[in-house]
Design a protein around this motif. Structure first.
Motif, PDB file in Angstrom:
ATOM      1  N   ILE A  30      -5.237   6.331  -2.394  1.00  0.00           N
ATOM      2  CA  ILE A  30      -4.525   5.253  -1.764  1.00  0.00           C
ATOM      3  C   ILE A  30      -4.729   3.887  -2.708  1.00  0.00           C
ATOM      4  O   ILE A  30      -5.572   3.537  -3.212  1.00  0.00           O
ATOM      5  CB  ILE A  30      -5.259   4.598  -0.246  1.00  0.00           C
ATOM      6  CG1 ILE A  30      -5.361   5.842   0.668  1.00  0.00           C
ATOM      7  CG2 ILE A  30      -4.526   3.572   0.084  1.00  0.00           C
ATOM      8  CD1 ILE A  30      -6.268   5.584   1.788  1.00  0.00           C
ATOM      9  N   ASN A  31      -3.214   3.458  -2.638  1.00  0.00           N
ATOM     10  CA  ASN A  31      -3.036   2.634  -3.877  1.00  0.00           C
ATOM     11  C   ASN A  31      -2.720   1.166  -3.327  1.00  0.00           C
ATOM     12  O   ASN A  31      -2.184   1.222  -1.895  1.00  0.00           O
ATOM     13  CB  ASN A  31      -1.780   2.978  -4.481  1.00  0.00           C
ATOM     14  CG  ASN A  31      -2.154   4.177  -5.475  1.00  0.00           C
ATOM     15  OD1 ASN A  31      -3.321   4.429  -5.940  1.00  0.00           O
ATOM     16  ND2 ASN A  31      -1.279   5.309  -5.297  1.00  0.00           N
ATOM     17  N   CYS A  32      -2.930   0.220  -3.894  1.00  0.00           N
ATOM     18  CA  CYS A  32      -2.791  -1.161  -3.490  1.00  0.00           C
ATOM     19  C   CYS A  32      -2.331  -2.067  -4.304  1.00  0.00           C
ATOM     20  O   CYS A  32      -3.053  -2.135  -5.353  1.00  0.00           O
ATOM     21  CB  CYS A  32      -3.977  -1.731  -2.609  1.00  0.00           C
ATOM     22  SG  CYS A  32      -4.022  -3.345  -2.213  1.00  0.00           S
ATOM     23  N   THR A  67      -2.781   2.401   5.314  1.00  0.00           N
ATOM     24  CA  THR A  67      -2.581   3.925   5.104  1.00  0.00           C
ATOM     25  C   THR A  67      -3.164   4.552   6.110  1.00  0.00           C
ATOM     26  O   THR A  67      -4.225   4.319   6.280  1.00  0.00           O
ATOM     27  CB  THR A  67      -2.889   4.033   3.706  1.00  0.00           C
ATOM     28  OG1 THR A  67      -1.897   3.585   2.651  1.00  0.00           O
ATOM     29  CG2 THR A  67      -2.682   5.832   3.524  1.00  0.00           C
ATOM     30  N   TRP A 115     -11.725  -3.359   0.468  1.00  0.00           N
ATOM     31  CA  TRP A 115     -11.263  -2.350   1.229  1.00  0.00           C
ATOM     32  C   TRP A 115     -11.904  -2.114   2.601  1.00  0.00           C
ATOM     33  O   TRP A 115     -13.076  -2.246   2.735  1.00  0.00           O
ATOM     34  CB  TRP A 115     -11.306  -0.920   0.408  1.00  0.00           C
ATOM     35  CG  TRP A 115     -10.406  -0.705  -0.918  1.00  0.00           C
ATOM     36  CD1 TRP A 115     -10.479  -1.295  -1.906  1.00  0.00           C
ATOM     37  CD2 TRP A 115      -9.032  -0.058  -0.878  1.00  0.00           C
ATOM     38  NE1 TRP A 115      -9.151  -0.969  -2.868  1.00  0.00           N
ATOM     39  CE2 TRP A 115      -8.500  -0.362  -1.898  1.00  0.00           C
ATOM     40  CE3 TRP A 115      -8.241   0.287   0.075  1.00  0.00           C
ATOM     41  CZ2 TRP A 115      -7.128   0.123  -2.520  1.00  0.00           C
ATOM     42  CZ3 TRP A 115      -6.972   0.844  -0.104  1.00  0.00           C
ATOM     43  CH2 TRP A 115      -6.576   0.683  -1.209  1.00  0.00           C
ATOM     44  N   SER A 159      -7.111   1.134  -6.610  1.00  0.00           N
ATOM     45  CA  SER A 159      -6.947   2.533  -5.933  1.00  0.00           C
ATOM     46  C   SER A 159      -8.196   2.702  -5.163  1.00  0.00           C
ATOM     47  O   SER A 159      -9.268   2.448  -5.649  1.00  0.00           O
ATOM     48  CB  SER A 159      -6.510   3.626  -6.872  1.00  0.00           C
ATOM     49  OG  SER A 159      -5.268   3.257  -7.352  1.00  0.00           O
ATOM     50  N   LEU A 195      -4.445   7.902   7.658  1.00  0.00           N
ATOM     51  CA  LEU A 195      -5.057   8.955   6.946  1.00  0.00           C
ATOM     52  C   LEU A 195      -5.624   9.950   8.147  1.00  0.00           C
ATOM     53  O   LEU A 195      -6.512   9.362   8.947  1.00  0.00           O
ATOM     54  CB  LEU A 195      -6.257   8.727   5.927  1.00  0.00           C
ATOM     55  CG  LEU A 195      -6.965  10.017   5.447  1.00  0.00           C
ATOM     56  CD1 LEU A 195      -6.168  10.775   4.388  1.00  0.00           C
ATOM     57  CD2 LEU A 195      -8.397   9.461   4.884  1.00  0.00           C
ATOM     58  N   GLN A 211       2.166   5.509   2.821  1.00  0.00           N
ATOM     59  CA  GLN A 211       1.995   5.052   4.314  1.00  0.00           C
ATOM     60  C   GLN A 211       1.244   5.795   4.989  1.00  0.00           C
ATOM     61  O   GLN A 211       0.280   5.313   6.124  1.00  0.00           O
ATOM     62  CB  GLN A 211       3.396   4.713   4.972  1.00  0.00           C
ATOM     63  CG  GLN A 211       4.101   3.629   4.415  1.00  0.00           C
ATOM     64  CD  GLN A 211       5.475   3.431   5.115  1.00  0.00           C
ATOM     65  OE1 GLN A 211       6.257   4.420   5.512  1.00  0.00           O
ATOM     66  NE2 GLN A 211       6.109   2.186   5.461  1.00  0.00           N
ATOM     67  N   THR A 228      -6.937   4.309   9.601  1.00  0.00           N
ATOM     68  CA  THR A 228      -6.271   3.325   8.901  1.00  0.00           C
ATOM     69  C   THR A 228      -7.070   2.559   7.853  1.00  0.00           C
ATOM     70  O   THR A 228      -8.062   1.951   8.215  1.00  0.00           O
ATOM     71  CB  THR A 228      -5.459   2.433   9.671  1.00  0.00           C
ATOM     72  OG1 THR A 228      -4.710   3.009  10.573  1.00  0.00           O
ATOM     73  CG2 THR A 228      -4.404   1.633   8.899  1.00  0.00           C
ATOM     74  N   TYR A 229      -6.514   2.897   6.599  1.00  0.00           N
ATOM     75  CA  TYR A 229      -7.160   1.751   5.416  1.00  0.00           C
ATOM     76  C   TYR A 229      -6.290   0.873   5.121  1.00  0.00           C
ATOM     77  O   TYR A 229      -5.082   0.927   4.893  1.00  0.00           O
ATOM     78  CB  TYR A 229      -7.433   3.009   4.374  1.00  0.00           C
ATOM     79  CG  TYR A 229      -8.421   4.126   4.562  1.00  0.00           C
ATOM     80  CD1 TYR A 229      -8.190   5.126   5.156  1.00  0.00           C
ATOM     81  CD2 TYR A 229      -9.431   3.959   4.005  1.00  0.00           C
ATOM     82  CE1 TYR A 229      -9.157   6.219   5.550  1.00  0.00           C
ATOM     83  CE2 TYR A 229     -10.646   5.078   4.371  1.00  0.00           C
ATOM     84  CZ  TYR A 229     -10.142   5.842   4.996  1.00  0.00           C
ATOM     85  OH  TYR A 229     -11.273   6.938   5.426  1.00  0.00           O
ATOM     86  N   GLN A 279       0.792  -1.243   0.042  1.00  0.00           N
ATOM     87  CA  GLN A 279       0.066   0.232  -0.124  1.00  0.00           C
ATOM     88  C   GLN A 279       0.976   1.237  -0.016  1.00  0.00           C
ATOM     89  O   GLN A 279       1.903   1.228   0.717  1.00  0.00           O
ATOM     90  CB  GLN A 279      -0.987  -0.074   1.376  1.00  0.00           C
ATOM     91  CG  GLN A 279      -2.033  -0.854   1.186  1.00  0.00           C
ATOM     92  CD  GLN A 279      -3.049  -0.486   2.515  1.00  0.00           C
ATOM     93  OE1 GLN A 279      -3.148  -1.731   2.996  1.00  0.00           O
ATOM     94  NE2 GLN A 279      -3.435   0.354   2.531  1.00  0.00           N
ATOM     95  N   SER A 280       0.333   2.334  -0.627  1.00  0.00           N
ATOM     96  CA  SER A 280       1.051   3.524  -0.753  1.00  0.00           C
ATOM     97  C   SER A 280      -0.118   4.659  -0.724  1.00  0.00           C
ATOM     98  O   SER A 280      -1.123   4.484  -1.357  1.00  0.00           O
ATOM     99  CB  SER A 280       2.199   3.770  -1.652  1.00  0.00           C
ATOM    100  OG  SER A 280       1.410   3.583  -3.045  1.00  0.00           O
TER     101      SER A 280
END
Lengths: 116, 111
Positions: B20-22, B105, B33, B72, B107, B8, B85-86, B5-6
């Motif tokens: 947010i990417n995975c 991630t 998600w 995403s 947030l 962080q 937190t995702y 994930q990015s």
């Protein structure tokens, strides 16, 4: 709407003791999953059951066992507890739609286990 | 294999957007998600099945590129309640497969 029920919500045990966590899935959900989440970590999949049969296995230690009963509730049995077993234990349930793949996993509130 | 994930962590002002990417190195059947607040259970946001679909509700949407094994999550006009937190969870197959979650991630939405 009914949610996943877990009991107990908090549990304190000594090293080398045993613990049993219970999970009651959402009505009409036939699949149950167990996850372990340490502090600041992501949930780690332990094991799942579909229609009372073990379906998938993750990083569940040999000291742990689980089963799903005829009423679809599930129990996670943990023996010879270690300090490192202290964590949040989540149960999730999902319906399996035949031919449509994986259903959504709905998480219960968790059981916080502290091993002293 | 754990999905990556990015970013962080993300800090936003209320009303700003976030992505947010995975990504996974393995072929995926589905991407799930979740949002988790401290000490609480992960709350389901959406599930995307292979087929490259995009889903959304309210101001949260997601896409799944099966070929690239990427998903995403898009948060638009963020609200204070979006803080948490995702996690993306991936499954290689259907049925009752357990999910492998990314590291999450964090947030933070500021007023």
């Amino acid at each position: 709407a009914a949610g996943v029920i877990q009991s107990p919500r908090h549990l304190i045990k000594e090293k080398r003791e045993t613990a049993t966590l219970k999970c009651y899935p959402i009505p009409r959900h036939d699949t149950v999953y167990w996850y372990q989440q340490g502090p600041g970590q992501d949930p780690q999949f332990l094991i799942s059951f579909y229609e009372k049969m073990q379906s998938d296995k993750g990083s569940i230690p040999d000291r742990f066992s689980a089963q799903q009963f005829s009423d679809y509730h599930s129990e996670l049995n943990m023996s010879s507890l270690e300090l490192g077993d202290s964590a949040l234990y989540f149960c999730a349930s999902s319906p399996i739609y035949p031919g449509q793949g994986q259903g959504t996993q709905y998480f219960g509130p968790g059981t916080r286990l502290l091993v002293l | 294999q754990q999905p990556v994930q990015s970013p962080q962590a993300v800090i936003l002002r209320e009303g700003e957007d976030a992505v947010i990417n995975c990504s996974s190195s393995k072929a995926l059947y589905s991407v799930h998600w979740y949002r988790q607040k401290h000490g609480e259970a992960p709350v389901f946001l959406m599930i995307l099945l292979k087929g490259g679909e995009q889903k959304g509700h309210d101001k949260i949407s997601a896409s799944f590129n099966e070929k690239k094994q990427q998903s995403s999550l898009y948060l638009t006009a963020s609200q204070l309640s979006y803080s948490g937190t995702y996690f993306c969870g991936t499954a290689p197959g259907g049925g009752a497969d357990g999910l492998t979650f990314g590291k999450g991630t964090h947030l933070i939405i500021q007023p």
